[in-house]
Design a protein around this motif. Structure first.
Motif, PDB file in Angstrom:
ATOM      1  N   ARG A  33     -38.965  77.505 -27.644  1.00 32.10           N
ATOM      2  CA  ARG A  33     -38.432  76.842 -28.840  1.00 32.10           C
ATOM      3  C   ARG A  33     -38.722  77.675 -30.090  1.00 32.10           C
ATOM      4  N   ILE A  36     -36.675  80.966 -30.201  1.00 28.03           N
ATOM      5  CA  ILE A  36     -35.285  80.782 -30.643  1.00 28.03           C
ATOM      6  C   ILE A  36     -35.231  80.636 -32.159  1.00 28.03           C
ATOM      7  N   CYS A  40     -33.395  82.871 -35.647  1.00 26.55           N
ATOM      8  CA  CYS A  40     -32.307  82.187 -36.352  1.00 26.55           C
ATOM      9  C   CYS A  40     -32.544  82.183 -37.854  1.00 26.55           C
ATOM     10  N   ILE A  55     -27.631  83.301 -35.240  1.00 30.05           N
ATOM     11  CA  ILE A  55     -28.551  84.089 -34.438  1.00 30.05           C
ATOM     12  C   ILE A  55     -27.909  85.397 -33.989  1.00 30.05           C
ATOM     13  N   LEU A 371     -31.266  73.013 -31.467  1.00 28.59           N
ATOM     14  CA  LEU A 371     -32.072  73.800 -30.528  1.00 28.59           C
ATOM     15  C   LEU A 371     -31.618  73.584 -29.090  1.00 28.59           C
ATOM     16  N   LEU A 374     -28.352  75.645 -28.634  1.00 26.51           N
ATOM     17  CA  LEU A 374     -28.597  77.076 -28.540  1.00 26.51           C
ATOM     18  C   LEU A 374     -29.316  77.431 -27.245  1.00 26.51           C
ATOM     19  N   ARG A 375     -30.273  76.606 -26.865  1.00 32.20           N
ATOM     20  CA  ARG A 375     -30.997  76.846 -25.613  1.00 32.20           C
ATOM     21  C   ARG A 375     -30.028  76.826 -24.432  1.00 32.20           C
ATOM     22  N   LEU A 378     -27.900  80.027 -24.384  1.00 35.42           N
ATOM     23  CA  LEU A 378     -28.657  81.235 -24.056  1.00 35.42           C
ATOM     24  C   LEU A 378     -29.093  81.303 -22.594  1.00 35.42           C
ATOM     25  N   VAL A 386     -32.970  82.846 -20.549  1.00 44.17           N
ATOM     26  CA  VAL A 386     -33.160  82.644 -21.989  1.00 44.17           C
ATOM     27  C   VAL A 386     -34.047  83.750 -22.553  1.00 44.17           C
ATOM     28  N   LEU A 390     -33.065  86.676 -25.443  1.00 42.64           N
ATOM     29  CA  LEU A 390     -33.813  86.745 -26.692  1.00 42.64           C
ATOM     30  C   LEU A 390     -34.504  88.085 -26.914  1.00 42.64           C
TER      31      LEU A 390
END
Length: 409
Positions: A33, A36, A40, A55, A371, A374-375, A378, A386, A390
């Protein structure tokens, strides 16, 4: 005692013959969390009803997306304006839109807010005017006729356009012309009963709605797809250029540009001599000049890229639903699924999935809703996927800039 960092290596699809393996850091679940959020840029409206996030995790790549979350104070109250600008080729055109579009909209809306008539026309006109202003500013730097420009020496052009040593005004005007940006825009009146959606390019705007708290969320796409994968857009361009078989090919305008409507991109709107004699002499200018040189012979009867936006009005009073929210995103969000052969699905199916992910929490915790979205994009529950998205240490950007705005109505 510091935690042990775990690194892995992975191959990445779609990057030519040099696909890796590239190193990435495997993050434990409890820090994903924060990781990410770290990557951003975020902004929230004054009343907390709108949240934007953008992002681009690759350290060496500047994010060319821009977004706005703005309150417009008009005589009948405060209107909510949200915009996503997906810059391409550079950030200069998107930056210009951030700076100039809101004031154009306020000036146009002032005469219309009393009865709401003409709001759609105001939005369309503002986008057209901002693009015309970009062109006009550039043509003031080069007021010569086409025939005169053709005879100008490269030295003369370079001296005039590359004026960074004296402030760079001409250089910036040229960059805004040769870069481009798509637009997503939503406008909500003070009663939150009237919604206008404008789009230019290939971003997506979705309205999430449900009848009551016990119902499932429905997703309605409120934007049009302005790119060369849309047969209607290809047909429109071919009808405008009937004797030019290469006006669109390989799903790109003149074989080069994916979007069919945008602000900027005047290499596709002005006669070819401007690209040949001026744009190619901008330093720094195009990232890959050879690609631009290849489209010059195809530029026979511009413009090929339109600045006419699509606008849709939604009267929320006439709907049977009681709960609404808006999800707007640059095309980077969808690309995160399209680039993975195991996750490809239709846009209709995908936006329904997004609305389901966001809907159950967006009213209570808009940041948590962002979140979760986006999670999921990704890599969802796959910690390895993920983490790789990242932190993979590739020499070039491995994902498109991705920007999302959520708004609760």
């Amino acid at each position: 005692m510091p935690s042990i960092q775990v690194f892995r290596r992975a191959y990445m699809q779609g990057y030519g013959s040099d696909r890796g393996p590239w190193r990435y850091r495997l993050f434990p679940e409890h820090v994903l969390r924060a990781q990410i959020l770290k990557r951003c840029t975020t902004s929230i409206s004054s009343d907390g009803s709108s949240l934007g996030a953008s992002i681009q995790p690759h350290d060496g790549s500047a994010n060319e997306d821009r977004y706005l979350i703005v309150d417009l104070s008009l005589p009948n109250g405060v209107w909510s304006l949200n915009c996503v600008f997906d810059g391409h080729g550079g950030h200069e055109t998107a930056d210009y839109l951030v700076a100039e579009l809101p004031s154009l909209l306020v000036a146009g809306l002032l005469p219309t807010v009393a009865n709401l008539e003409g709001v759609s026309d105001v939005l369309t006109r503002a986008v057209f005017d901002v693009d015309e202003a970009i062109k006009r500013d550039f043509l003031e730097v080069f007021p010569e006729e086409v025939e005169e420009i053709a005879t100008m020496s490269d030295t003369t052009v370079k001296t005039r356009v590359n004026d960074q040593s004296s402030g760079g005004r001409n250089h910036q005007k040229a960059l805004r012309c040769l870069r481009g940006s798509t637009i997503l825009l939503t406008l909500v009146d003070p009663t939150r009963k009237h919604l206008w959606v404008l789009n230019l390019g290939d971003g997506v705007v979705v309205l999430g709605s449900r009848r009551d708290a016990s119902s499932q969320w429905d997703a309605s796409i409120l934007s049009d797809n302005h790119n060369a994968s849309n047969p209607a857009e290809v047909d429109r361009i071919k009808r405008q250029h009937p004797d030019e078989p290469e006006c669109v090919f390989d799903d790109r305008v003149l074989g080069n540009l994916a979007v069919t409507r945008a602000v900027g991109d005047h290499a596709f709107k002005l006669p070819r001599i401007y690209t040949e004699k001026i744009f190619l002499n901008v330093e720094p200018g195009f990232r890959v000049p050879a690609v631009i040189e290849s489209l010059i012979p195809r530029n026979l009867s511009p413009p090929y890229v339109s600045n006419l936006a699509s606008v849709r009005y939604v009267d929320l009073r006439e709907q049977s639903s009681c709960d609404y929210f808006i999800l707007m995103c640059s095309d980077g969000l969808g690309d995160l699924y399209a680039d993975d052969p195991n996750r490809v699905e239709s846009l209709t199916s995908l936006v329904q999935k997004w609305v389901g992910i966001v809907g159950d929490v967006v009213r209570d915790d808009i940041q948590e809703a962002m979140l979760r979205l986006l999670r999921h994009a990704l890599g969802a529950e796959d910690i390895d996927d993920v983490s790789r998205m990242l932190s993979v240490e590739m020499p070039v950007a491995y994902m498109d800039d991705t920007t999302v705005i959520l708004q609760v109505l």
